[in-house]
Design an enzyme around this catalytic site. Structure first.
Site, PDB file in Angstrom:
ATOM      1  N   CYS A 128    -103.980 -23.668 -85.822  1.00 54.80           N
ATOM      2  CA  CYS A 128    -104.462 -24.734 -84.938  1.00 54.80           C
ATOM      3  C   CYS A 128    -104.025 -26.121 -85.382  1.00 54.80           C
ATOM      4  O   CYS A 128    -104.232 -27.092 -84.658  1.00 54.80           O
ATOM      5  CB  CYS A 128    -105.981 -24.689 -84.851  1.00 54.80           C
ATOM      6  SG  CYS A 128    -106.752 -24.962 -86.447  1.00 54.80           S
ATOM      7  N   CYS A 133    -110.461 -20.113 -88.738  1.00 51.99           N
ATOM      8  CA  CYS A 133    -111.023 -21.396 -89.178  1.00 51.99           C
ATOM      9  C   CYS A 133    -111.653 -21.271 -90.565  1.00 51.99           C
ATOM     10  O   CYS A 133    -111.639 -22.216 -91.348  1.00 51.99           O
ATOM     11  CB  CYS A 133    -112.082 -21.886 -88.200  1.00 51.99           C
ATOM     12  SG  CYS A 133    -111.559 -21.798 -86.488  1.00 51.99           S
TER      13      CYS A 133
HETATM   14 FE1  FES Z   1    -108.833 -25.339 -86.152  1.00 56.38          FE
HETATM   15 FE2  FES Z   1    -111.150 -24.101 -86.109  1.00 56.38          FE
HETATM   16  S1  FES Z   1    -109.787 -24.417 -84.439  1.00 56.38           S
HETATM   17  S2  FES Z   1    -110.168 -24.980 -87.795  1.00 56.38           S
END
Ligand code: FES
Length: 148
Positions: free
Chosen positions: A33, A102
């Site tokens: 992400c 995450c």
């Molecule tokens: Fe990036 Fe959770 S979406 S750390």
């Protein structure tokens, strides 16, 4: 969707912030992400006396870092190495599958901070490998950017 423990640590994160005179700092990025996590450590006599985190991550990253920092505080370095993302997830009663990536940020940033500590103090920590994801911003807190 989220457990009560996740919601609690997300709403009232423990150990959020920075340590200006940290003994070790680890900064990692999440390849999935693009979010960033930084962990600061104060270590004395092989014990983690203080630990703080800052993140650009989502709620799940905040909750897992909050729990991870609680789990390693007051522990020896060897005990801290046993705090994997699996252990953190168990302590939080799990996360939705799509958010498990995450939780890796906390484990990786912790290991990067321990690696930084070992490098600076010329010691070798058994079982700790050089982190691949450390993006190397070891500025020890005099940030000009904010990554909360
Ligand atoms: Fe990036 Fe959770 S979406 S750390």
């Amino acid at each position: 969707m989220y457990s009560e423990k996740v919601m609690d640590h997300f709403s009232n994160p423990r150990n959020m912030g920075e340590i200006n005179d940290a003994d070790g700092v680890g900064t990692v990025g999440n390849i999935k992400c693009g979010d960033i996590m930084r962990i600061y450590l104060k270590v004395e006599d092989n014990i983690i006396q203080e630990v703080k985190f800052k993140t650009f991550g989502c709620g799940a990253a905040i909750a897992t870092s909050s729990m991870a920092t609680e789990l390693v505080k007051g522990k020896t370095i060897q005990q801290a190495l046993e705090v994997t993302n699996k252990a953190v997830l168990e302590a939080l009663d799990g996360l939705p599958k799509v958010k498990v990536h995450c939780s890796l940020l906390a484990e990786e940033a912790l290991r990067a901070a321990l690696w930084d500590y070992a490098q600076k103090h010329g010691i070798k920590i058994d079982g700790l490998k050089q982190p691949k994801t450390d993006i190397g911003e070891h500025d020890h807190g005099d940030d000009d950017e904010d990554i909360y």
